[in-house]
Write an enzyme that holds these catalytic residues in place. Sequence first.
Site, short mmCIF file in Angstrom:
data_model
loop_
_atom_site.label_atom_id
_atom_site.label_comp_id
_atom_site.label_asym_id
_atom_site.label_seq_id
_atom_site.Cartn_x
_atom_site.Cartn_y
_atom_site.Cartn_z
N SER A 119 -22.32 7.67 -34.30
CA SER A 119 -22.54 8.62 -35.39
C SER A 119 -23.00 7.93 -36.67
O SER A 119 -23.36 8.60 -37.62
CB SER A 119 -21.25 9.41 -35.65
N HIS A 140 -27.73 11.17 -30.82
CA HIS A 140 -26.50 11.59 -31.51
C HIS A 140 -26.29 13.10 -31.37
O HIS A 140 -26.99 13.90 -32.01
CB HIS A 140 -26.60 11.18 -32.99
N GLU A 152 -29.72 14.34 -32.93
CA GLU A 152 -30.43 13.44 -33.84
C GLU A 152 -30.88 12.24 -33.00
O GLU A 152 -30.05 11.59 -32.36
CB GLU A 152 -29.41 12.99 -34.90
N ASN A 190 -24.69 12.21 -40.94
CA ASN A 190 -23.46 11.74 -41.58
C ASN A 190 -23.68 11.15 -42.98
O ASN A 190 -22.74 11.01 -43.74
CB ASN A 190 -22.73 10.76 -40.67
N1 CAA Z 1 -16.20 23.30 -26.53
C1 CAA Z 1 -17.00 24.24 -25.97
N2 CAA Z 1 -17.23 25.45 -26.53
C2 CAA Z 1 -16.59 25.73 -27.67
C3 CAA Z 1 -15.72 24.81 -28.31
C4 CAA Z 1 -15.54 23.56 -27.67
N3 CAA Z 1 -14.76 22.59 -28.20
N4 CAA Z 1 -15.24 25.38 -29.43
C5 CAA Z 1 -15.79 26.62 -29.52
N5 CAA Z 1 -16.60 26.82 -28.46
C6 CAA Z 1 -17.41 28.01 -28.19
C7 CAA Z 1 -16.56 29.23 -27.92
O1 CAA Z 1 -16.24 29.33 -26.56
C8 CAA Z 1 -17.47 30.36 -28.37
O2 CAA Z 1 -18.42 30.59 -27.33
P1 CAA Z 1 -19.11 32.06 -27.16
O3 CAA Z 1 -19.70 32.43 -28.49
O4 CAA Z 1 -20.13 31.76 -26.13
O5 CAA Z 1 -18.03 32.96 -26.75
C9 CAA Z 1 -18.25 29.76 -29.54
O6 CAA Z 1 -18.14 28.32 -29.40
C10 CAA Z 1 -17.67 30.18 -30.86
O7 CAA Z 1 -16.30 29.84 -30.88
P2 CAA Z 1 -15.17 30.67 -31.60
O8 CAA Z 1 -15.57 32.11 -31.64
O9 CAA Z 1 -13.87 30.32 -30.99
O10 CAA Z 1 -15.05 30.05 -33.05
P3 CAA Z 1 -16.13 29.90 -34.18
O11 CAA Z 1 -17.07 31.05 -34.25
O12 CAA Z 1 -15.36 29.51 -35.37
O13 CAA Z 1 -17.01 28.64 -33.73
C11 CAA Z 1 -17.42 26.36 -33.96
C12 CAA Z 1 -16.44 27.42 -33.48
C13 CAA Z 1 -18.71 26.42 -33.16
C14 CAA Z 1 -16.75 25.01 -33.72
C15 CAA Z 1 -17.73 26.62 -35.49
O14 CAA Z 1 -16.55 26.69 -36.19
C16 CAA Z 1 -18.60 25.55 -36.10
O15 CAA Z 1 -19.81 25.56 -35.97
N6 CAA Z 1 -17.96 24.60 -36.82
C17 CAA Z 1 -18.66 23.50 -37.45
C18 CAA Z 1 -19.00 22.47 -36.41
C19 CAA Z 1 -19.68 21.28 -36.98
O16 CAA Z 1 -19.97 21.19 -38.17
N7 CAA Z 1 -19.96 20.32 -36.11
C20 CAA Z 1 -20.56 19.09 -36.51
C21 CAA Z 1 -19.47 18.11 -36.73
S1 CAA Z 1 -20.12 16.57 -37.23
C22 CAA Z 1 -20.55 15.82 -35.82
O17 CAA Z 1 -20.30 16.24 -34.74
C23 CAA Z 1 -21.27 14.57 -36.00
C24 CAA Z 1 -20.50 13.37 -36.26
O18 CAA Z 1 -21.06 12.34 -36.04
C25 CAA Z 1 -19.15 13.34 -36.86
#
Ligand code: CAA
Length: 284
Positions: A119, A140, A152, A190
């Site tokens: 990352s 990424h 990415e 990041n």
């Molecule tokens: N694995 C698989 N599917 C998942 C999941 C997981 N861990 N968590 C949620 N989902 C799926 C759910 O099953 C649901 O699917 P459907 O729409 O098909 O039914 C969908 O995602 C939406 O989930 P929820 O309704 O339970 O909850 P939500 O609408 O709040 O979405 C989320 C959850 C997608 C995580 C949303 O909160 C989100 O986009 N959060 C921000 C995520 C983000 O910023 N990620 C980047 C992090 S930084 C990174 O990854 C890079 C790094 O280097 C650190």
Amino acid sequence: MSVQKVMVIGAGQMGSGIAQVFAQSGYDVILNDLKAEFVERGLGVITKNLTRQVDKGRMTEDEKNAVLSKLTPSTTLEDAKQVDLVVEAAVENMAIKTDIFKKLDEFAPEHAILASNTSSLPITEIAAATKRPEKVIGMHFMNPVPVMKLVEIIRGLATKDEVYQTIEDITKTLQKVPVEVNDFPGFVSNRVLMPMINEAIYTLYEGVATKEAIDEVMKLGMNHPMGPLTLADFIGLDTCLYIMETLHEGFGDDKYRPCPLLRKYVKAGWLGKKTGRGFYTYEQ
Ligand code: CAA
């Protein structure tokens, strides 16, 4: 170049998600980790995700089983000798990653591309641990991998154009959107995200507002799906700290200094959702 067999190293949060999307797109996947129990846990998460798809009527039981049959567990890096592409998603630690890449260079066939899901660590430095830096690249994925569209793609200094093109094409077959970036600390994702999370932690540390208020401001005011402190817990506070340290060291600029509260939580073992406690508490 045709890629059919893929090895994913690390069966944790990111690695299991990466293995899932490759298997769902028809690739044969070897899922590798240090211990069989880690691989089993990763396969358990994948099974749970696929079962949810079946329950929602988006996939049949047969389709689920077909995806699961594409996944082969592994606990030895020697299995890299069977694959065309490796995606490494081990812990964010340069010494561990360079050690893995040295071994992969030895075992993987000459044509194989070695990608890292790092990352923030320099792809060029990881590539320098191998005798094939032109075939090393950053791939990424974002968390949760099955949901997030972005990949990415990071070019190291020596990455060949044809290797970049192959990875971009593969990313599209995973139904993801590739975005090309160059090799600088934190890349783009990041470099932008982590200072925002770190600043949110500073606002908590300085008593500007409660954790709930900080998250609410960013959710309702900026339309972010999660507030920054919830997101930090979700990513893992150890990962957040490691990325901030990489930015701080990589740019030598104090604007990237990690918040002392973040350090304190990591020292306490409050690493976020995965340990049941971070800024918030979670049921295990
Ligand atoms: N694995 C698989 N599917 C998942 C999941 C997981 N861990 N968590 C949620 N989902 C799926 C759910 O099953 C649901 O699917 P459907 O729409 O098909 O039914 C969908 O995602 C939406 O989930 P929820 O309704 O339970 O909850 P939500 O609408 O709040 O979405 C989320 C959850 C997608 C995580 C949303 O909160 C989100 O986009 N959060 C921000 C995520 C983000 O910023 N990620 C980047 C992090 S930084 C990174 O990854 C890079 C790094 O280097 C650190």
